[in-house]
Design a protein around this motif. Structure first.
Motif, mmCIF file in Angstrom:
data_model
loop_
_atom_site.group_PDB
_atom_site.id
_atom_site.type_symbol
_atom_site.label_atom_id
_atom_site.label_comp_id
_atom_site.label_asym_id
_atom_site.label_seq_id
_atom_site.Cartn_x
_atom_site.Cartn_y
_atom_site.Cartn_z
ATOM 1 N N TYR A 142 0.858 -1.175 0.000
ATOM 2 C CA TYR A 142 0.000 0.000 0.000
ATOM 3 C C TYR A 142 0.889 1.218 0.000
ATOM 4 N N ASN A 143 0.642 2.123 -0.928
ATOM 5 C CA ASN A 143 1.372 3.387 -0.971
ATOM 6 C C ASN A 143 0.396 4.485 -0.578
ATOM 7 N N GLY A 144 0.437 4.848 0.672
ATOM 8 C CA GLY A 144 -0.452 5.880 1.183
ATOM 9 C C GLY A 144 0.213 7.231 1.310
ATOM 10 N N SER A 145 1.445 7.337 0.832
ATOM 11 C CA SER A 145 2.201 8.584 0.925
ATOM 12 C C SER A 145 1.984 9.414 -0.332
ATOM 13 N N ALA A 146 0.871 10.107 -0.373
ATOM 14 C CA ALA A 146 0.557 10.948 -1.524
ATOM 15 C C ALA A 146 -0.343 12.082 -1.063
ATOM 16 N N ARG A 147 -0.295 13.151 -1.796
ATOM 17 C CA ARG A 147 -1.134 14.296 -1.451
ATOM 18 C C ARG A 147 -2.603 14.024 -1.817
ATOM 19 N N THR A 158 16.697 6.408 6.516
ATOM 20 C CA THR A 158 15.307 5.962 6.475
ATOM 21 C C THR A 158 14.432 6.869 7.327
ATOM 22 N N LEU A 159 14.905 7.210 8.510
ATOM 23 C CA LEU A 159 14.142 8.128 9.363
ATOM 24 C C LEU A 159 13.948 9.475 8.677
ATOM 25 N N ALA A 160 14.988 9.979 8.044
ATOM 26 C CA ALA A 160 14.883 11.263 7.337
ATOM 27 C C ALA A 160 13.852 11.171 6.221
ATOM 28 N N ARG A 161 13.841 10.053 5.496
ATOM 29 C CA ARG A 161 12.869 9.879 4.412
ATOM 30 C C ARG A 161 11.445 9.827 4.965
ATOM 31 N N ILE A 162 11.249 9.100 6.064
ATOM 32 C CA ILE A 162 9.913 8.974 6.665
ATOM 33 C C ILE A 162 9.404 10.338 7.129
ATOM 34 N N PHE A 163 10.221 11.040 7.888
ATOM 35 C CA PHE A 163 9.802 12.348 8.386
ATOM 36 C C PHE A 163 9.677 13.353 7.252
ATOM 37 N N GLY A 164 10.600 13.325 6.309
ATOM 38 C CA GLY A 164 10.566 14.248 5.177
ATOM 39 C C GLY A 164 9.311 14.057 4.336
ATOM 40 N N THR A 165 8.975 12.814 4.052
ATOM 41 C CA THR A 165 7.769 12.524 3.263
ATOM 42 C C THR A 165 6.535 13.040 3.989
ATOM 43 N N ALA A 166 6.456 12.775 5.276
ATOM 44 C CA ALA A 166 5.296 13.231 6.046
ATOM 45 C C ALA A 166 5.197 14.757 6.031
ATOM 46 N N LEU A 167 6.290 15.434 6.236
ATOM 47 C CA LEU A 167 6.259 16.896 6.308
ATOM 48 C C LEU A 167 5.956 17.523 4.950
ATOM 49 N N GLY A 192 1.927 16.502 6.688
ATOM 50 C CA GLY A 192 1.783 15.714 7.906
ATOM 51 C C GLY A 192 2.570 16.370 9.024
ATOM 52 N N THR A 193 2.504 15.758 10.185
ATOM 53 C CA THR A 193 3.207 16.303 11.339
ATOM 54 C C THR A 193 4.150 15.261 11.925
ATOM 55 N N ILE A 194 5.077 15.737 12.715
ATOM 56 C CA ILE A 194 5.983 14.827 13.421
ATOM 57 C C ILE A 194 5.166 13.935 14.356
ATOM 58 N N GLU A 195 4.148 14.496 14.985
ATOM 59 C CA GLU A 195 3.298 13.713 15.875
ATOM 60 C C GLU A 195 2.615 12.565 15.130
ATOM 61 N N GLU A 196 2.165 12.803 13.899
ATOM 62 C CA GLU A 196 1.531 11.746 13.121
ATOM 63 C C GLU A 196 2.505 10.602 12.838
ATOM 64 N N VAL A 197 3.742 10.940 12.557
ATOM 65 C CA VAL A 197 4.758 9.903 12.329
ATOM 66 C C VAL A 197 4.991 9.125 13.620
ATOM 67 N N PRO A 240 2.567 3.921 14.943
ATOM 68 C CA PRO A 240 2.479 2.570 15.526
ATOM 69 C C PRO A 240 1.256 2.392 16.434
ATOM 70 N N GLU A 241 0.877 3.416 17.170
ATOM 71 C CA GLU A 241 -0.304 3.331 18.027
ATOM 72 C C GLU A 241 -1.578 3.200 17.196
ATOM 73 N N ARG A 242 -1.628 3.921 16.088
ATOM 74 C CA ARG A 242 -2.808 3.843 15.212
ATOM 75 C C ARG A 242 -2.887 2.473 14.545
ATOM 76 N N ILE A 243 -1.744 1.928 14.162
ATOM 77 C CA ILE A 243 -1.714 0.582 13.570
ATOM 78 C C ILE A 243 -2.187 -0.437 14.607
ATOM 79 N N ALA A 244 -1.801 -0.256 15.860
ATOM 80 C CA ALA A 244 -2.177 -1.191 16.923
ATOM 81 C C ALA A 244 -3.693 -1.236 17.147
ATOM 82 N N ARG A 245 -4.399 -0.189 16.755
ATOM 83 C CA ARG A 245 -5.858 -0.147 16.945
ATOM 84 C C ARG A 245 -6.627 -0.807 15.803
#
Length: 177
Positions: A53-58, A119-128, A132-137, A141-146
């Motif tokens: 799943y590629n959910g990283s898109a505007r 990898t962390l830079a890519r994850i945060f960079g893509t979100a921003l 997106g926000t740093i909090e969302e990143v 894991p908590e959202r996935i757990a639900r």
């Protein structure tokens, strides 16, 4: 390869993108996934099978299921088998235990991702970049757990064959050797 246009994290309803992430892991996230167990290990129709799943898109994201046939298996035969596995997913083949295994694999990959600064830079960079926000990143894991089995089954029901595009890669005999 079968591809669907799906909501991205940006456009999805609350919990929908997370369910698609868990669905992709349960369906095609390695050798313990449903597609691999059924098509590669079980029926021995494919040498590889998976989903992502590629959910990283505007705007829209995408969901992809793929499989590569064993020698002697036609693409049409393999496609029919993939369709059967997808149908079983809409009927609850991905139960609570399967969802738990998929969530654990996603959690482990999140932990391992922290070992790489790139990898962390890519994850945060893509979100921003996608507003997106740093909090969302950090809370992903908590959202996935639900995510529960009902949400994953609902996500699987969105994989309707009449809203997908199927591509076949056929190699000419002279290339195969």
């Amino acid at each position: 390869m079968i591809k669907w246009v799906m909501p991205s994290y940006e456009t999805a309803a609350p919990g929908e993108a997370e369910a698609l992430d868990v669905l992709s892991e349960a369906l095609g996230g390695g050798s313990s996934s449903l597609l691999y167990r059924e098509l590669v290990a079980g029926r021995k129709l494919a040498v590889a099978a998976g989903a992502y799943y590629n959910g990283s898109a505007r705007d829209h994201g995408s969901f992809v299921v793929y499989a590569a046939p064993r020698e002697g298996v036609s693409l049409e035969t393999l496609k029919a088998a993939v369709d059967e596995v997808l149908a079983s997913a809409t009927e609850g083949a991905i139960d609570a235990a399967e969802v738990e295994r998929a969530r654990r694999r996603l959690e482990a990959s999140t932990i391992y991702a922290q070992d790489s600064q790139a990898t962390l830079a890519r994850i945060f960079g893509t979100a921003l970049v996608l507003d997106g926000t740093i909090e969302e990143v950090q809370t992903w894991p908590e959202r996935i757990a639900r995510v529960n089995a009902a949400a994953v089954t609902a996500a699987a029901r969105g994989l309707e064959i009449d809203t997908s595009v199927t591509g076949y890669l056929r190699m000419p005999a002279d290339i195969r050797g």
